[in-house]
Design a protein around this motif. Structure first.
Motif, PDB file in Angstrom:
ATOM      1  N   MET A 105       8.266   8.206   2.214  1.00  0.00           N
ATOM      2  CA  MET A 105       8.387   7.294   1.073  1.00  0.00           C
ATOM      3  C   MET A 105       7.799   7.918  -0.198  1.00  0.00           C
ATOM      4  SD  MET A 105       9.985   4.580   2.086  1.00  0.00           S
ATOM      5  CE  MET A 105      10.970   5.783   2.986  1.00  0.00           C
ATOM      6  N   SER A 106       6.687   8.621  -0.044  1.00  0.00           N
ATOM      7  CA  SER A 106       6.068   9.283  -1.196  1.00  0.00           C
ATOM      8  C   SER A 106       6.952  10.412  -1.717  1.00  0.00           C
ATOM      9  CB  SER A 106       4.691   9.828  -0.813  1.00  0.00           C
ATOM     10  OG  SER A 106       3.811   8.776  -0.472  1.00  0.00           O
ATOM     11  N   SER A 107       7.524  11.184  -0.798  1.00  0.00           N
ATOM     12  CA  SER A 107       8.405  12.280  -1.199  1.00  0.00           C
ATOM     13  C   SER A 107       9.640  11.754  -1.915  1.00  0.00           C
ATOM     14  CB  SER A 107       8.806  13.102   0.035  1.00  0.00           C
ATOM     15  OG  SER A 107       9.622  14.190  -0.328  1.00  0.00           O
ATOM     16  N   LEU A 108      10.206  10.671  -1.415  1.00  0.00           N
ATOM     17  CA  LEU A 108      11.379  10.071  -2.058  1.00  0.00           C
ATOM     18  C   LEU A 108      11.029   9.518  -3.436  1.00  0.00           C
ATOM     19  CD1 LEU A 108      13.029   8.227   0.968  1.00  0.00           C
ATOM     20  CD2 LEU A 108      13.901  10.256  -0.217  1.00  0.00           C
ATOM     21  N   LEU A 151       0.827  -1.206   0.000  1.00  0.00           N
ATOM     22  CA  LEU A 151       0.000   0.000   0.000  1.00  0.00           C
ATOM     23  C   LEU A 151       0.863   1.258   0.000  1.00  0.00           C
ATOM     24  CD1 LEU A 151      -2.752  -1.158   2.528  1.00  0.00           C
ATOM     25  CD2 LEU A 151      -3.062  -0.742   0.075  1.00  0.00           C
ATOM     26  N   VAL A 152       1.987   1.208   0.721  1.00  0.00           N
ATOM     27  CA  VAL A 152       2.914   2.341   0.709  1.00  0.00           C
ATOM     28  C   VAL A 152       3.451   2.571  -0.704  1.00  0.00           C
ATOM     29  CG1 VAL A 152       5.182   3.147   1.492  1.00  0.00           C
ATOM     30  CG2 VAL A 152       3.583   2.166   3.129  1.00  0.00           C
ATOM     31  N   ALA A 153       3.771   1.463  -1.396  1.00  0.00           N
ATOM     32  CA  ALA A 153       4.273   1.575  -2.766  1.00  0.00           C
ATOM     33  C   ALA A 153       3.204   2.148  -3.693  1.00  0.00           C
ATOM     34  CB  ALA A 153       4.738   0.209  -3.269  1.00  0.00           C
ATOM     35  N   LEU A 154       1.963   1.673  -3.543  1.00  0.00           N
ATOM     36  CA  LEU A 154       0.862   2.184  -4.364  1.00  0.00           C
ATOM     37  C   LEU A 154       0.659   3.672  -4.095  1.00  0.00           C
ATOM     38  CD1 LEU A 154      -1.536   1.839  -6.291  1.00  0.00           C
ATOM     39  CD2 LEU A 154      -2.908   1.091  -4.319  1.00  0.00           C
ATOM     40  N   ARG A 155       0.739   4.056  -2.844  1.00  0.00           N
ATOM     41  CA  ARG A 155       0.571   5.462  -2.506  1.00  0.00           C
ATOM     42  C   ARG A 155       1.691   6.303  -3.108  1.00  0.00           C
ATOM     43  NH1 ARG A 155       1.647   9.762   0.622  1.00  0.00           N
ATOM     44  NH2 ARG A 155      -0.087  10.771   1.709  1.00  0.00           N
ATOM     45  N   ALA A 156       2.913   5.775  -3.071  1.00  0.00           N
ATOM     46  CA  ALA A 156       4.051   6.516  -3.614  1.00  0.00           C
ATOM     47  C   ALA A 156       3.904   6.724  -5.120  1.00  0.00           C
ATOM     48  CB  ALA A 156       5.345   5.768  -3.303  1.00  0.00           C
ATOM     49  N   VAL A 157       3.482   5.672  -5.830  1.00  0.00           N
ATOM     50  CA  VAL A 157       3.276   5.792  -7.278  1.00  0.00           C
ATOM     51  C   VAL A 157       2.172   6.803  -7.564  1.00  0.00           C
ATOM     52  CG1 VAL A 157       2.525   4.568  -9.353  1.00  0.00           C
ATOM     53  CG2 VAL A 157       4.130   3.477  -7.770  1.00  0.00           C
TER      54      VAL A 157
END
Length: 301
Positions: free
Chosen positions: A185-188, A73-79
């Motif tokens: 994580m999203s900012s990166l 979910l963190v990865a999906l949010r980052a994308v």
């Protein structure tokens, strides 16, 4: 803010947060074609990522012990954040400031709609009516089939879709996932995307003017992130959340003062409709939560 109630402090912090984000967007819009967007995002993203990492560490929220589901979910949010940044800022550079900002105010409506369609969460006729009316307001802004409708309007709508996915993925995470780690994580992710994108473009020299605008864009987004963290620590969400719509008022003011833009009457009517239905949806969901009924959990980055 001594002497103020927690609700009023929260409201003031929310207004300040929206002002910071608005001024940051204005700095990027003012840069115009002076340098590639990838260069702007890389420099701004580096400053924001360093600050968020320091804030996460200071608040004890820099943790990475999440299970596989939460990491997905963190990865999906980052994308989704990458898509939102690209499509929103591209639209911002090519559309009137207030038009883009007004469309982004549809978020409470689109999140409620996604919750009902994807997760089958109950939505009563009042909120369904607000969604339908809100989308009518959106049509007044983009006006499909007219000369004012172009690809940049679609970019703004794609940005809304990306932000909706971002917030929907956030609300499905476990409560134990640190919010500042997710934000980092999203900012990166945005920083990485921009840095790779910039390799295919020619970086422009930074002049005194562009340097000041870049510094402003970086400082304002840092300030916006700071206040958006503090705002959730004071006051009731049901009272504070509607003040996020002051972002549209800031956009109107900034667009007029700095870019000589003022929306047409249909756009103003559409923005007012979106604002009204959005505030109704936020208040309605807060009321349902107090009654113990399910309602979408609205979070801000």
């Amino acid at each position: 803010m001594t002497g103020m109630s927690d609700n009023m402090r929260g409201a003031a912090l929310m207004v300040g947060s929206m002002a910071f984000f608005g001024f940051g967007d204005a700095c990027i819009k003012a840069l115009g074609g002076a340098m590639p967007l990838s260069q702007v995002l890389t420099i701004r993203g580096l400053a924001a990522s360093v600050f968020i990492a320091l804030m996460a560490r200071a608040f004890g929220q820099l943790r990475f012990d999440m299970d596989r589901r939460d990491w997905g979910l963190v990865a999906l949010r980052a994308v989704s954040e990458v898509g939102a940044a690209y499509f929103f800022l591209t639209a911002l550079l090519n559309m009137p400031f207030a038009n883009v900002t007004a469309l982004l105010q549809m978020l409470p409506l689109t999140v409620t709609l996604a919750s009902a369609v994807i997760f089958a969460e109950p939505v009563g006729w009042k909120r369904w009516s607000a969604i339908v009316i809100g989308f009518m307001g959106m049509l007044l802004i983009v006006r499909p089939g007219t000369e004012g409708f172009d690809a940049w309007s679609l970019y703004a709508l794609v940005a809304v879709a990306c932000v909706t996915v971002r917030d929907m993925s956030t609300r499905r995470m476990s409560r134990t996932v640190p919010s500042l780690t997710v934000t980092l994580m999203s900012s990166l992710a945005v920083l990485t995307f921009a840095a790779i994108w910039s390799l295919s473009q020619d970086w422009q020299p930074i002049t005194a003017t562009t340097g000041m605008l870049l510094a402003g864009a970086s400082l304002f987004i840092v300030g916006g992130y700071s206040l958006s963290v503090f705002v959730m620590r004071v006051g009731e969400v049901s009272f504070v959340a509607p003040f996020r719509y002051t972002g549209l008022l800031w956009a109107l003011l900034l667009g007029l003062v700095f870019f000589g833009e003022w929306p047409t009457l249909p756009t103003l009517v559409g923005a007012a409709i979106i604002m009204g239905t959005g505030i109704f949806t936020l208040l309605r969901e807060a009321r349902l939560k107090r009654r113990g009924q399910p309602a979408p959990n609205m979070r801000r980055t």
